[in-house]
Design a protein around this motif. Structure first.
Motif, PDB file in Angstrom:
ATOM      1  N   THR A  27      -1.589  -5.990  -1.574  1.00  0.00           N
ATOM      2  CA  THR A  27      -0.303  -6.454  -1.980  1.00  0.00           C
ATOM      3  C   THR A  27       0.624  -5.105  -2.087  1.00  0.00           C
ATOM      4  O   THR A  27       1.741  -5.071  -2.292  1.00  0.00           O
ATOM      5  N   GLN A  28      -0.058  -3.827  -1.918  1.00  0.00           N
ATOM      6  CA  GLN A  28       0.660  -2.612  -1.869  1.00  0.00           C
ATOM      7  C   GLN A  28       1.314  -2.273  -0.607  1.00  0.00           C
ATOM      8  O   GLN A  28       2.237  -1.639  -0.370  1.00  0.00           O
ATOM      9  N   ILE A  29       1.109  -3.036   0.314  1.00  0.00           N
ATOM     10  CA  ILE A  29       1.582  -2.694   1.995  1.00  0.00           C
ATOM     11  C   ILE A  29       2.111  -4.135   2.477  1.00  0.00           C
ATOM     12  O   ILE A  29       1.580  -5.062   2.277  1.00  0.00           O
ATOM     13  N   THR A  30       3.508  -3.869   2.514  1.00  0.00           N
ATOM     14  CA  THR A  30       4.226  -4.967   3.419  1.00  0.00           C
ATOM     15  C   THR A  30       4.546  -4.707   4.803  1.00  0.00           C
ATOM     16  O   THR A  30       4.833  -3.502   5.002  1.00  0.00           O
ATOM     17  N   LYS A  31       5.284  -5.587   5.470  1.00  0.00           N
ATOM     18  CA  LYS A  31       5.699  -5.130   6.798  1.00  0.00           C
ATOM     19  C   LYS A  31       6.921  -4.245   6.641  1.00  0.00           C
ATOM     20  O   LYS A  31       7.187  -3.404   7.348  1.00  0.00           O
ATOM     21  N   GLU A  32       7.827  -4.684   5.696  1.00  0.00           N
ATOM     22  CA  GLU A  32       9.030  -4.174   5.461  1.00  0.00           C
ATOM     23  C   GLU A  32       8.915  -2.612   4.975  1.00  0.00           C
ATOM     24  O   GLU A  32       9.455  -1.535   5.300  1.00  0.00           O
ATOM     25  N   SER A  33       7.973  -2.325   4.005  1.00  0.00           N
ATOM     26  CA  SER A  33       7.546  -1.140   3.509  1.00  0.00           C
ATOM     27  C   SER A  33       7.026  -0.259   4.384  1.00  0.00           C
ATOM     28  O   SER A  33       7.368   1.074   4.578  1.00  0.00           O
TER      29      SER A  33
END
Length: 377
Positions: A267-273
């Motif tokens: 949950t620490q990594i998203t497409k936007e981040s």
């Protein structure tokens, strides 16, 4: 080696690692390779005739290759040093160890083939001509094809390509291909743990005083490491010791790599981040400008002197020798898309890809994901 014994456990001579599924609340061993005690007997054919290949197999001491791999990996960890980098040592994997064993086998077979007037005809007849005195009877069809290809490769080039665990040398050995990458990750985790432990000890921190897991948080732009969960004095000592050279950058990369494996669902990594992270670092690497410090308008960013950052990126990409000429336009288009998307969304409206990881008696422990890579305490 014993039945159902993890190759990784043998390689390291340490307590067996676990891969923990947080969603299921349980852990299970991730065996890479097991050798069945009855495997070779089960696979052997009771056919009379020439069985030279399997005789060579019996003469090769696979355990010695395991011992050598174990020694190599242990030496790397024992000499970890104080610079965080998971890639400083070359992991002696299952494939590398057993490729050496296959090389020994087919070097012997190719040497024998070359004593014949036509080595390639000899090799073909021993595997496919049942009327030949050299025909190998004690092979399955699959083993026969593999052996033919390997022996031809060795005869022609002096080396073999890859490792096929269906070779007769590996009868009775089972390899879980899905776990091979996990073994490498856990080796790298062990190496990083050793480096961090060395850094902390060198800074005068008593690790036994860290009774509960603390948290390392790495900034995605400066790569500065922040420590939480310890007293203020220990916190400052650890931060000063850890934030040296490329330690923060390399720890960040290690956390990211371990968070993006199949099934982790961090949950620490998203497409936007991730897009925000890439936009910042691509612009910084080509222009030296920090995107978050620039003026955001009209789908791009501007420097204090009014220059469009995309124009500076274009010039930098054209001038660099790192990007082949045929890919320069593609690189520019990609960075343009990153920057424009970020400007439209708004820098402060997209979450930063800040990464955190726990650290305690067992070393690093991944957080906020379904799979963790760690040694059991």
């Amino acid at each position: 080696m014993y039945a159902n014994q993890s190759l990784l456990n043998v390689l390291f001579g340490q307590q067996q690692k676990t891969t923990t599924s947080q969603s299921a609340g349980c852990s299970g061993t991730r065996d890479t390779l097991t050798i069945s005690a009855s495997g070779k007997k089960k696979m052997a054919k009771s056919i009379s005739g020439r069985t030279h290949n399997t005789s060579i197999d019996s003469s090769i001491d696979l355990k010695s290759y395991i011992v050598s791999a174990k020694k190599t990996n242990k030496e790397i960890i024992d000499n970890a040093g104080t610079q965080i980098n998971a890639k400083t040592g070359e992991y002696m994997s299952t494939g590398k160890a057993f490729r050496e064993a296959l090389t020994e086998k087919y070097s012997k077979l190719a040497a024998e083939a070359k004593t014949h007037s036509n080595p390639e005809n000899y090799i073909h007849s021993k595997y496919f001509d049942k009327s030949s005195d050299y025909y190998e009877t004690n092979l399955t069809d699959t083993e026969r094809r593999i052996a033919y290809n390997y022996e031809m490769q060795m005869c022609r080039t002096g080396k073999i390509n890859g490792v096929n665990y269906q070779d007769s040398l590996f009868r009775g050995i089972e390899v879980d291909g899905n776990s091979v990458d996990t073994d490498k990750i856990q080796f790298e985790r062990s190496l990083v743990n050793a480096k961090i432990s060395n850094i902390i000890k060198q800074a005068g921190v008593d690790e036994s005083a860290i009774t509960q897991d603390c948290t390392f948080t790495v900034d995605p732009y400066s790569y500065e490491i922040t420590v939480d969960g310890v007293d203020e004095e220990t916190k400052l000592l650890m931060q000063d010791a850890l934030n040296v050279g490329d330690n923060g950058k390399n720890l960040y990369k290690h956390i990211y790599y371990c968070s993006t494996q199949d099934g982790c669902e961090s949950t620490q990594i998203t497409k936007e981040s991730k897009m925000k992270y890439e936009a910042y670092h691509q612009v910084y690497s080509y222009t030296g400008y920090e995107l978050d410090k620039l003026e955001e308008k009209n789908g791009t960013y501007y420097t204090e002197s009014g220059e469009n950052i995309l124009d500076l990126v274009n010039h930098a990409v054209e001038d660099t020798g790192k990007v082949p000429k045929e890919y320069k336009q593609q690189m520019k288009n990609w960075i343009h898309d990153l920057v424009s998307t970020m400007s439209v969304k708004g820098w402060n409206n997209v979450s930063d890809m800040t990464l955190s990881i726990l650290y305690g008696k067992s070393g690093l422990k991944d957080m906020n994901q379904l799979i963790t890579y760690q040694y059991e305490a």
